[in-house]
Design an enzyme around this catalytic site. Structure first.
Site, PDB file in Angstrom:
ATOM      1  CB  SER A 110       3.531 -10.770  19.505  1.00 40.43           C
ATOM      2  OG  SER A 110       4.500 -10.099  18.691  1.00 40.43           O
ATOM      3  NE  ARG A 142      10.888  -7.103  18.452  1.00 37.66           N
ATOM      4  CZ  ARG A 142      10.812  -5.841  18.054  1.00 37.66           C
ATOM      5  NH1 ARG A 142      11.922  -5.159  17.822  1.00 37.66           N
ATOM      6  NH2 ARG A 142       9.655  -5.253  17.885  1.00 37.66           N
ATOM      7  CG  HIS A 280      -5.021 -12.275   1.364  1.00 34.57           C
ATOM      8  ND1 HIS A 280      -4.388 -11.068   1.375  1.00 34.57           N
ATOM      9  CD2 HIS A 280      -6.332 -12.003   1.547  1.00 34.57           C
ATOM     10  CE1 HIS A 280      -5.272 -10.110   1.572  1.00 34.57           C
ATOM     11  NE2 HIS A 280      -6.459 -10.638   1.671  1.00 34.57           N
ATOM     12  CG  LEU A 282      -3.097 -15.228  -6.381  1.00 35.31           C
ATOM     13  CD1 LEU A 282      -1.686 -15.642  -6.737  1.00 35.31           C
ATOM     14  CD2 LEU A 282      -3.945 -15.110  -7.641  1.00 35.31           C
ATOM     15  CD  GLU A 318      -9.990  -2.791   2.894  1.00 35.80           C
ATOM     16  OE1 GLU A 318      -9.566  -3.935   3.096  1.00 35.80           O
ATOM     17  OE2 GLU A 318      -9.335  -1.767   3.185  1.00 35.80           O
ATOM     18  CG  HIS A 342      -4.465  -8.053  -3.192  1.00 30.79           C
ATOM     19  ND1 HIS A 342      -3.588  -9.041  -2.832  1.00 30.79           N
ATOM     20  CD2 HIS A 342      -4.660  -7.306  -2.073  1.00 30.79           C
ATOM     21  CE1 HIS A 342      -3.272  -8.904  -1.547  1.00 30.79           C
ATOM     22  NE2 HIS A 342      -3.903  -7.857  -1.069  1.00 30.79           N
ATOM     23  NE  ARG A 476     -21.751 -10.142  -4.291  1.00 29.68           N
ATOM     24  CZ  ARG A 476     -23.046 -10.163  -4.632  1.00 29.68           C
ATOM     25  NH1 ARG A 476     -23.547  -9.242  -5.416  1.00 29.68           N
ATOM     26  NH2 ARG A 476     -23.840 -11.106  -4.191  1.00 29.68           N
ATOM     27  CG  LEU A 485     -24.773 -13.470 -18.292  1.00 33.29           C
ATOM     28  CD1 LEU A 485     -23.507 -12.712 -18.670  1.00 33.29           C
ATOM     29  CD2 LEU A 485     -24.828 -14.786 -19.097  1.00 33.29           C
ATOM     30  NE  ARG A 570     -22.935   5.703  -4.585  1.00 35.93           N
ATOM     31  CZ  ARG A 570     -23.519   4.522  -4.743  1.00 35.93           C
ATOM     32  NH1 ARG A 570     -22.993   3.644  -5.541  1.00 35.93           N
ATOM     33  NH2 ARG A 570     -24.630   4.232  -4.106  1.00 35.93           N
TER      34      ARG A 570
HETATM   35  N1  LIG Z   1      -2.151  -7.267   9.189  1.00 38.27           N
HETATM   36  C1  LIG Z   1      -2.695  -7.478   7.993  1.00 38.27           C
HETATM   37  O1  LIG Z   1      -3.906  -7.450   7.816  1.00 38.27           O
HETATM   38  C2  LIG Z   1      -1.820  -7.783   6.819  1.00 38.27           C
HETATM   39  C3  LIG Z   1      -0.452  -7.870   6.953  1.00 38.27           C
HETATM   40  N2  LIG Z   1       0.320  -8.189   5.871  1.00 38.27           N
HETATM   41  C4  LIG Z   1       1.770  -8.317   5.999  1.00 38.27           C
HETATM   42  O2  LIG Z   1       2.048  -9.324   6.962  1.00 38.27           O
HETATM   43  C5  LIG Z   1       3.207  -8.998   7.717  1.00 38.27           C
HETATM   44  C6  LIG Z   1       2.835  -8.963   9.193  1.00 38.27           C
HETATM   45  O3  LIG Z   1       1.811  -8.012   9.376  1.00 38.27           O
HETATM   46  P1  LIG Z   1       1.278  -7.596  10.821  1.00 38.27           P
HETATM   47  O4  LIG Z   1       1.046  -8.800  11.655  1.00 38.27           O
HETATM   48  O5  LIG Z   1       0.179  -6.649  10.595  1.00 38.27           O
HETATM   49  O6  LIG Z   1       2.527  -6.820  11.400  1.00 38.27           O
HETATM   50  P2  LIG Z   1       2.774  -6.262  12.849  1.00 38.27           P
HETATM   51  O7  LIG Z   1       3.101  -4.824  12.738  1.00 38.27           O
HETATM   52  O8  LIG Z   1       1.678  -6.669  13.786  1.00 38.27           O
HETATM   53  O9  LIG Z   1       4.142  -6.993  13.219  1.00 38.27           O
HETATM   54  C7  LIG Z   1       4.234  -8.381  13.548  1.00 38.27           C
HETATM   55  C8  LIG Z   1       5.203  -8.535  14.700  1.00 38.27           C
HETATM   56  O10 LIG Z   1       6.511  -8.158  14.266  1.00 38.27           O
HETATM   57  C9  LIG Z   1       7.196  -7.520  15.346  1.00 38.27           C
HETATM   58  N3  LIG Z   1       7.585  -6.179  14.913  1.00 38.27           N
HETATM   59  C10 LIG Z   1       6.779  -5.147  14.580  1.00 38.27           C
HETATM   60  N4  LIG Z   1       7.499  -4.081  14.196  1.00 38.27           N
HETATM   61  C11 LIG Z   1       8.790  -4.439  14.284  1.00 38.27           C
HETATM   62  C12 LIG Z   1      10.007  -3.785  14.037  1.00 38.27           C
HETATM   63  N5  LIG Z   1      10.049  -2.523  13.603  1.00 38.27           N
HETATM   64  N6  LIG Z   1      11.152  -4.454  14.235  1.00 38.27           N
HETATM   65  C13 LIG Z   1      11.124  -5.726  14.663  1.00 38.27           C
HETATM   66  N7  LIG Z   1       9.980  -6.397  14.927  1.00 38.27           N
HETATM   67  C14 LIG Z   1       8.841  -5.772  14.738  1.00 38.27           C
HETATM   68  C15 LIG Z   1       6.233  -7.441  16.503  1.00 38.27           C
HETATM   69  O11 LIG Z   1       6.490  -8.566  17.346  1.00 38.27           O
HETATM   70  P3  LIG Z   1       7.515  -8.523  18.571  1.00 38.27           P
HETATM   71  O12 LIG Z   1       7.760  -7.112  18.936  1.00 38.27           O
HETATM   72  O13 LIG Z   1       6.850  -9.320  19.607  1.00 38.27           O
HETATM   73  O14 LIG Z   1       8.713  -9.201  18.017  1.00 38.27           O
HETATM   74  C16 LIG Z   1       4.891  -7.645  15.878  1.00 38.27           C
HETATM   75  O15 LIG Z   1       3.963  -8.262  16.750  1.00 38.27           O
HETATM   76  C17 LIG Z   1       3.689  -7.654   7.168  1.00 38.27           C
HETATM   77  O16 LIG Z   1       4.637  -7.918   6.183  1.00 38.27           O
HETATM   78  C18 LIG Z   1       2.427  -7.057   6.548  1.00 38.27           C
HETATM   79  O17 LIG Z   1       2.744  -6.162   5.521  1.00 38.27           O
HETATM   80  C19 LIG Z   1      -0.226  -8.485   4.655  1.00 38.27           C
HETATM   81  C20 LIG Z   1      -1.579  -8.420   4.467  1.00 38.27           C
HETATM   82  C21 LIG Z   1      -2.487  -8.030   5.515  1.00 38.27           C
HETATM   83  O1  LIG Z   2      -3.383  -7.076   1.561  1.00 39.54           O
HETATM   84  C1  LIG Z   2      -4.252  -6.364   2.031  1.00 39.54           C
HETATM   85  O2  LIG Z   2      -5.518  -6.803   2.000  1.00 39.54           O
HETATM   86  C2  LIG Z   2      -6.505  -6.252   2.875  1.00 39.54           C
HETATM   87  C3  LIG Z   2      -7.848  -6.663   2.301  1.00 39.54           C
HETATM   88  O3  LIG Z   2      -7.968  -8.061   2.324  1.00 39.54           O
HETATM   89  P1  LIG Z   2      -9.403  -8.725   2.366  1.00 39.54           P
HETATM   90  O4  LIG Z   2      -9.127 -10.159   2.185  1.00 39.54           O
HETATM   91  O5  LIG Z   2      -9.990  -8.386   3.702  1.00 39.54           O
HETATM   92  O6  LIG Z   2     -10.192  -8.122   1.269  1.00 39.54           O
HETATM   93  C4  LIG Z   2      -6.383  -4.762   2.985  1.00 39.54           C
HETATM   94  O7  LIG Z   2      -7.258  -4.284   3.989  1.00 39.54           O
HETATM   95  C5  LIG Z   2      -4.971  -4.392   3.351  1.00 39.54           C
HETATM   96  O8  LIG Z   2      -4.829  -2.969   3.325  1.00 39.54           O
HETATM   97  C6  LIG Z   2      -3.980  -4.988   2.384  1.00 39.54           C
HETATM   98  O9  LIG Z   2      -2.664  -4.813   2.879  1.00 39.54           O
END
Ligand SMILES: NC(=O)C1=CN([C@@H]2O[C@H](COP(=O)(O)OP(=O)(O)OC[C@H]3O[C@@H](n4cnc5c(N)ncnc54)[C@H](OP(=O)(O)O)[C@@H]3O)[C@@H](O)[C@H]2O)C=CC1
Ligand SMILES: O=C1O[C@H](COP(=O)(O)O)[C@@H](O)[C@H](O)[C@H]1O
Length: 590
Positions: A110, A142, A280, A282, A318, A342, A476, A485, A570
């Site tokens: 979700s 959940r 990601h 990589l 960003e 990264h 880039r 270059l 900047r």
């Molecule tokens: N979002 C992004 O752009 C990025 C995220 N990440 C990593 O990816 C992972 C997922 O990120 P993201 O989708 O943003 O996370 P979310 O905060 O959206 O959490 C994902 C799901 O986990 C469940 N959840 C959230 N908080 C809790 C909690 N405290 N206890 C139990 N379940 C919980 C919820 O689902 P439900 O309640 O339905 O179970 C929620 O929809 C994380 O480890 C994040 O650091 C890495 C890079 C970028």
């Molecule tokens: O891992 C992360 O990456 C994003 C930036 O990713 P990009 O592919 O859009 O450049 C960053 O916004 C986020 O804070 C970080 O957790």
């Protein structure tokens, strides 16, 4: 091939029973009525309109509707009626002989990442024919949600990147419907073994006619629940007919100790072989290309060292703040969020020695070796910043501290710049300047290699300011992927004046017809194929935390206050002082 990045037409909502609707037109201009006809025919015959045999579709559990294609009428077949269940089984049976089945589970289905990145990547892979013929996608979280609502959620973020219809291939709307038919939602708690057993039972049922299965579990959940989910998935849902692989999202801990704890906890349930730590960056096209550029072009090989390279800059910026993620971010800060993973990964690929082969272990051996050669980071070589609010043309840009989820008075850096050194023969004395920030003036990520001056002074008087005359290679990473270059060149004409110009490889013009895959597509495909080249090995992670933990501890213990910089600027002046200490100018400030 036409390049399209357009959202899909909204899916019809999951209301039951003979509902008459208006007739939306999909991205391709075909009404749902017409699509319904195609789908109904396909369900009946197992063949597409192109005559190609398609993998039969496995219907979703829960309430099932058949589209009859007549006046947009939907017939409610009830909750997994017997006939549908039989059809579902028949579908699985029909693809049983067609190689290994893939069962892909998204924990945290979700959530934000799943919606933004994972579903679009899976769909793109399906669309491009990269997924095994027989696959299922299970969303697990959940939240109470029906499978239909889950599909609607997925539909919100899918796009049709390539219009195959123009190439005589399948069109996007049809492909998406086929894709949705493979998606199932299972609601469950993360710490309740019985819920995982139920997920396993569902998967076993779907897998019962196939002899070889691969299960992939994507932990798209907050780090606080990585361990219970990995434990339950490993104990209750291991694949009995093949491999189980688990994708773990960053952050992998917040310092050396917590990272070790996490590694140990995961290792007690899963082997290192099964664990895919994703970074990601990589998976980005130009990062994949770094090794190709370095090791397949003889012209770069002799230059790639301290004798020719004056400094290397790796910049990430960003143009938006932590909006919505302040709570998460404040616990980590920019160094853990971007630099420790990264940017350090980019640095390692840039600076490593040539690997013995392209085998994952050979590449990762070289990366870890170079990280281990890095000098401890000195506080004097670091500049920290935090963005403050700005009012421009009546528009208010918020400060980091305005985010309600951020603790009052937080000293968390949203910007950092630092000079790193690699104490080995190749890089001795070359500053690697890393810079990362949120709420800056643009969104960009790049590597800049500034070369030394050409010796002698043959054209000295005609070249202008010294810093303008070194060669600079820019990779880039995003946006508008490019490699260029900067070289010195004679201004055409009768005079003898020199100026700087660029040898320019812009991906859009050079490879215009190729749509670059999103990083998550590449990485998910690699997990399915068992290729670990682009994933972080546990010793790499350990080396990365060993490098950054002492610095992070100092920043926190000494409560070092970041310099404020305006949103959209900047960054702090401190970053420029830092660069000038190494006689360097940031290349991205033009
Ligand atoms: N979002 C992004 O752009 C990025 C995220 N990440 C990593 O990816 C992972 C997922 O990120 P993201 O989708 O943003 O996370 P979310 O905060 O959206 O959490 C994902 C799901 O986990 C469940 N959840 C959230 N908080 C809790 C909690 N405290 N206890 C139990 N379940 C919980 C919820 O689902 P439900 O309640 O339905 O179970 C929620 O929809 C994380 O480890 C994040 O650091 C890495 C890079 C970028
Ligand atoms: O891992 C992360 O990456 C994003 C930036 O990713 P990009 O592919 O859009 O450049 C960053 O916004 C986020 O804070 C970080 O957790």
């Amino acid at each position: 091939m036409a390049l399209l990045a357009r959202p899909l037409a909204p899916r019809p909502s999951a209301t039951p029973s003979s509902t008459t609707r208006s007739t939306p037109v999909n991205a391709r201009g075909r009404t749902r009525e017409a699509r319904g006809g195609i789908l109904a025919r396909r369900l009946g015959s197992g063949a597409t309109r192109d005559g190609e045999r398609m993998p039969p579709l496995v219907g979703a559990r829960g309430r099932v509707r058949a589209r009859l294609g007549v006046n947009e009428t939907f017939v409610d077949l009830g909750v997994v009626a017997d006939g549908v269940e039989e059809e579902r089984e028949a579908n699985v049976r029909a693809t049983a002989g067609e190689g290994e089945m893939l069962s892909f589970v998204v924990f945290g289905a979700s959530g934000d990442l799943a919606k933004k990145k994972i579903y679009p990547a899976l769909f793109a892979l399906y669309y491009e024919g990269r997924l095994p013929k027989n696959f299922m996608i299970y969303g697990y979280a959940r939240s109470k949600m029906t499978t239909e609502a889950f599909k609607d959620k997925i539909a919100e973020s899918l796009t049709c990147r390539l219009d195959w219809s123009k190439q005589g291939g399948s069109d996007c709307a049809q492909k998406s419907e086929e894709f949705f038919d493979r998606c199932v939602y299972v609601a469950g708690q993360y710490d309740v073994a019985a819920d995982f057993k139920a997920l396993d039972a569902q998967m076993c049922e779907d897998e019962k006619h196939v002899s070889a299965v691969k299960r992939v579990f994507y932990l798209s959940i907050p780090p606080s629940i990585f361990v219970p989910v990995a434990q339950n998935a490993a104990r209750e849902c291991q694949c009995k007919k093949g491999d189980t692989r688990v994708i773990v999202e960053k952050p992998f801990g917040r310092d050396l100790t917590s990272s070790r704890e996490l590694t140990a906890a995961l290792a007690s349930e899963l082997s290192e072989e099964q664990t895919y730590r994703i970074d990601h960056y990589l998976g980005k096209e130009l990062i994949e290309n770094l090794t190709v550029m370095r090791f397949s072009n003889i012209m770069f090989q002799p230059l790639w060292n301290r004798n020719y390279i004056r400094n290397v800059q790796i910049n990430f910026s960003e143009d938006f703040g932590t909006e919505g993620r302040g709570g998460y971010f404040d616990h980590y800060g920019i160094i853990r969020d971007i630099m420790q993973n990264h940017l350090l990964q980019i640095l390692a690929l840039f600076a490593m020695e040539e690997p013995a082969s392209l085998n994952a272990e050979d590449i990762r051996d070289e990366k870890v070796k170079v990280i281990r050669c890095m000098r401890p980071i000195e506080m004097d070589n670091v500049a920290l910043g935090q963005y403050k609010g700005r009012l421009t043309d009546g528009r208010k840009y918020p400060a980091y501290l305005d985010d309600e989820t951020v603790p009052k008075g937080s000293l968390c850096p949203t910007f950092a710049a630092m000079a790193l050194f690699i104490d080995n023969a190749r890089w001795d004395g070359v500053p690697f300047l890393l810079k990362a920030g949120k709420a800056l003036h643009k969104r960009q990520a790049e590597i800049r290699v500034q070369f030394r001056h050409a010796p002698g002074n043959l054209y000295g008087e005609r070249q202008g300011r010294v810093e303008h005359v070194t060669n600079e290679l820019v990779i880039r990473i995003q946006p508008d992927e490019a490699i260029y270059l900067r070289i010195n060149n004679k201004v055409p004409g009768l005079g003898q004046r020199l100026d700087q110009t660029v040898l320019d490889l812009q991906y859009k013009s050079a490879y215009g017809q190729v749509q670059l895959p999103d990083a998550y597509e590449r990485l998910i495909l690699d997990v399915i194929n068992g290729d670990k080249r682009l994933f972080i090995r546990n010793d790499e992670l350990e080396a990365a935390w060993k490098l950054f933990t002492p610095l992070l501890d100092k920043i926190e213990q000494q409560k070092i206050a970041p310099e404020l910089y305006p949103y959209g600027s900047r960054g702090p002046i401190g970053a420029h002082y830092l660069a000038s200490r190494f006689n360097v100018r940031w290349g991205d400030t033009d």
